[in-house]
Design an enzyme around this catalytic site. Structure first.
Site, PDB file in Angstrom:
ATOM      1  N   HIS A 122      58.434  71.205  41.471  1.00 24.84           N
ATOM      2  CA  HIS A 122      59.768  71.635  41.072  1.00 24.84           C
ATOM      3  C   HIS A 122      59.730  71.916  39.576  1.00 24.84           C
ATOM      4  CE1 HIS A 122      64.210  71.640  41.177  1.00 24.84           C
ATOM      5  NE2 HIS A 122      64.065  71.228  39.926  1.00 24.84           N
ATOM      6  N   CYS A 123      60.055  73.144  39.184  1.00 30.68           N
ATOM      7  CA  CYS A 123      60.033  73.520  37.770  1.00 30.68           C
ATOM      8  C   CYS A 123      61.386  73.229  37.144  1.00 30.68           C
ATOM      9  CB  CYS A 123      59.705  75.003  37.627  1.00 30.68           C
ATOM     10  SG  CYS A 123      59.750  75.573  35.930  1.00 30.68           S
ATOM     11  N   PRO A 124      61.467  72.378  36.121  1.00 27.36           N
ATOM     12  CA  PRO A 124      62.767  72.060  35.518  1.00 27.36           C
ATOM     13  C   PRO A 124      63.339  73.195  34.679  1.00 27.36           C
ATOM     14  CG  PRO A 124      61.009  70.963  34.329  1.00 27.36           C
ATOM     15  CD  PRO A 124      60.377  71.622  35.513  1.00 27.36           C
ATOM     16  N   ALA A 159      63.320  75.858  40.072  1.00 27.21           N
ATOM     17  CA  ALA A 159      62.736  76.567  41.206  1.00 27.21           C
ATOM     18  C   ALA A 159      61.433  75.861  41.603  1.00 27.21           C
ATOM     19  CB  ALA A 159      62.465  78.020  40.844  1.00 27.21           C
TER      20      ALA A 159
END
Length: 188
Positions: free
Chosen positions: A179-181, A185
């Site tokens: 999960h990219c903060p 996404a």
């Protein structure tokens, strides 16, 4: 003669009733070896992990708020850079000509609004959920319909192969690696 009797005897396996577990996909009771923690249904193809337990959602709210705050900080930084650039270039552009200044501000405004809007939509919308499929009963599930599907104990739904549960978003995501903060996404 003795060897042939021994070979036939080794081919017979007896599984007692206490080693039968219902398949989560089709509901059929499946015999399995007592030491096998994971088994695959011969009818629907679903994979059952009999030792996996129900998971709790105690950190979901905190992760959700943390990511939203981080995205808001990034939006503020983007606006700061855009406004700083416009403020620094504004006197130079308008000193050339009034038409050149208005044209530059119009193009800058359109590109800035588009950048911030698309970043906000990317960061705050869901990456998508896996398709809804029928499961849980023998009549609803066809033969090999749930091939290599596993059960997500967070979502209480089937998850397809290569799907992982994102505890930050609270959903299962196909081909998720992390999960990219920065944009909230998922990437592989």
């Amino acid at each position: 003669m003795v060897d042939s009797n021994l070979n036939k005897e080794h081919l017979v396996t007896v599984v007692s009733e206490d080693h039968e577990t219902p398949c989560w996909g089709c509901g059929l009771r499946l015999p399995h070896p007592p030491n096998a923690p994971v088994f695959k249904c011969g009818w629907c193809g679903a994979i059952t992990d009999k030792y996996e337990s129900k998971c709790d959602h105690k950190n979901y709210w905190w992760r959700h708020v943390r990511d939203r705050c981080f995205v808001c900080v990034l939006i503020g930084f983007i606006l700061f850079v855009i406004c700083g650039g416009v403020w620094a270039v504004y006197p130079v552009i308008f000193s050339i000509s009034f038409f050149c200044g208005i044209f530059h501000l119009t193009i800058t405004g359109i590109l800035s609004i588009t950048t911030v809007l698309l970043f906000t939509l990317t960061a705050l919308r869901s990456a998508g959920t896996p398709p809804l499929i029928e499961w849980g009963g023998y009549p609803a599930v066809g033969k090999k319909q749930l091939e290599n599907y596993t059960f997500c104990h967070y979502c209480s739904k089937p998850k397809s192969p290569r799907t992982h549960h994102c505890r930050t978003c609270g959903i299962c995501v196909l081909d998720m690696d992390h999960h990219c903060p920065f944009v909230s996404a998922h990437y592989l």
